[in-house]
Design a protein around this motif. Sequence first.
Motif, mmCIF file in Angstrom:
data_model
loop_
_atom_site.group_PDB
_atom_site.id
_atom_site.type_symbol
_atom_site.label_atom_id
_atom_site.label_comp_id
_atom_site.label_asym_id
_atom_site.label_seq_id
_atom_site.Cartn_x
_atom_site.Cartn_y
_atom_site.Cartn_z
ATOM 1 N N PHE A 29 35.521 39.596 47.987
ATOM 2 C CA PHE A 29 35.309 38.108 47.561
ATOM 3 C C PHE A 29 33.673 38.010 47.714
ATOM 4 O O PHE A 29 32.999 38.846 48.688
ATOM 5 N N HIS A 30 32.885 37.384 46.836
ATOM 6 C CA HIS A 30 31.475 37.354 47.090
ATOM 7 C C HIS A 30 31.087 36.847 48.355
ATOM 8 O O HIS A 30 31.557 35.626 48.773
ATOM 9 N N GLU A 31 30.078 37.543 49.137
ATOM 10 C CA GLU A 31 29.924 37.030 50.713
ATOM 11 C C GLU A 31 30.996 36.821 51.437
ATOM 12 O O GLU A 31 31.124 35.915 52.281
ATOM 13 N N LEU A 32 32.184 37.253 51.168
ATOM 14 C CA LEU A 32 33.169 37.203 51.945
ATOM 15 C C LEU A 32 33.920 35.809 51.893
ATOM 16 O O LEU A 32 34.788 35.406 52.907
ATOM 17 N N GLU A 75 37.386 31.255 50.136
ATOM 18 C CA GLU A 75 37.856 29.889 49.901
ATOM 19 C C GLU A 75 37.687 29.683 48.257
ATOM 20 O O GLU A 75 38.508 28.793 47.596
ATOM 21 N N ASN A 76 36.651 30.571 47.800
ATOM 22 C CA ASN A 76 36.529 30.384 46.437
ATOM 23 C C ASN A 76 37.427 31.636 45.914
ATOM 24 O O ASN A 76 37.000 32.879 46.136
ATOM 25 N N PRO A 77 38.273 31.485 44.922
ATOM 26 C CA PRO A 77 39.197 32.505 44.070
ATOM 27 C C PRO A 77 38.007 33.514 43.372
ATOM 28 O O PRO A 77 37.168 33.115 42.850
ATOM 29 N N ILE A 78 38.567 34.890 43.498
ATOM 30 C CA ILE A 78 38.156 35.670 42.438
ATOM 31 C C ILE A 78 38.483 35.341 41.162
ATOM 32 O O ILE A 78 39.965 35.415 40.948
ATOM 33 N N VAL A 79 37.690 35.331 39.957
ATOM 34 C CA VAL A 79 38.249 34.959 38.747
ATOM 35 C C VAL A 79 37.542 35.994 37.673
ATOM 36 O O VAL A 79 36.261 35.723 37.787
ATOM 37 N N VAL A 80 38.421 36.616 37.051
ATOM 38 C CA VAL A 80 37.757 37.526 35.962
ATOM 39 C C VAL A 80 38.352 37.018 34.456
ATOM 40 O O VAL A 80 39.755 36.941 34.764
ATOM 41 N N GLN A 81 37.720 36.664 33.492
ATOM 42 C CA GLN A 81 38.387 36.170 32.314
ATOM 43 C C GLN A 81 37.900 37.219 31.216
ATOM 44 O O GLN A 81 36.532 37.337 31.118
ATOM 45 N N VAL A 82 38.572 37.749 30.466
ATOM 46 C CA VAL A 82 38.234 38.588 29.300
ATOM 47 C C VAL A 82 38.833 37.939 27.902
ATOM 48 O O VAL A 82 39.855 37.808 27.873
ATOM 49 N N THR A 83 37.979 37.477 27.293
ATOM 50 C CA THR A 83 38.431 36.957 25.901
ATOM 51 C C THR A 83 38.374 38.188 24.873
ATOM 52 O O THR A 83 37.326 38.429 24.824
#
Length: 302
Positions: free
Chosen positions: A61-64, A67-75
């Motif tokens: 997770f960015h800067e640990l 609370e904010n989820p990891i999200v990867v979207q590939v279109t």
Amino acid sequence: MPKIRHIEIRNFRSIKELSWFPTPGVNCLIGPGDSGKTTILDAIDACLSVRKNMEFCDADFHELDVENPIVVQVTLGALPEHLMDLDSYGEVLRAFSEEKQVIEDEPREGLEVVLTLELRVTADLETKRTLYSERTFSETYQKQLLWKDRALFAPSRIGRHSHANLSWTRNSVLTKLSETKLAVGTDLVTAARDARKAFGNRAGNQLTEVLELVTKKAVELGVDIGETAQALLDANALSFSDGAICLHAENGVPLRSLGTGSTRLILASLHREASTTASTLLVDEVEHGLEPPPGLFVCCTR
């Protein structure tokens, strides 16, 4: 062949937010070390991979900030016909404007029909893969791709763990190039059983006294172990699994023992041959291992 039209990454390792529309053909990521180039490749790989069990940790997770989820979207565009079927995927089909470089949630005339694959990792480290659209995002059940369809998008990768492609593993480039699936399951099991028997025959001659003692004690205790005890390899200790068959040179040396440059050149060539099934090739540190040997004069012309 399916093509990547857009990549969006949020809260993954060194990347807080990234929105990228790759151009057709070869795209090169250039930048200083630890600037996030490999992270982008890892994100694409994680989102499109057919691997089911992918482990994430707090450090991903960015800067640990868990609370904010990891999200990867590939279109993805250039879809095969069956993935544009309205009955099957109508609610998640989207549109891509190459001219304006935007993704719209409603397909319409003049725009390319696309699908957005999403990977989402929450604070509990649970990984969720879905087909994303703004229309269905709030629904309890979100549509997913079948494994056979996901395999159409699975990228090939040269770099970390690329040696797996020198064996006939489930999704290796060699498997993709094989016209028929290797029917090795039964043969490998038989080989393992033959090895157990051969070892037992030899070991039995050396352990005769011990085996006779074990047999005698079992009889005295009323434990039925048959006519005599045997010294065999443990059935769980000797087994062959996916990837047991790999490439070797004529002299029997595994090709994974070749130098980094030689291995990468072979894999790059094989991936190119398999490009009809794997349209996305991820190459990490493209220059690594391809340096000319000392004393070689290289002449470049334009």
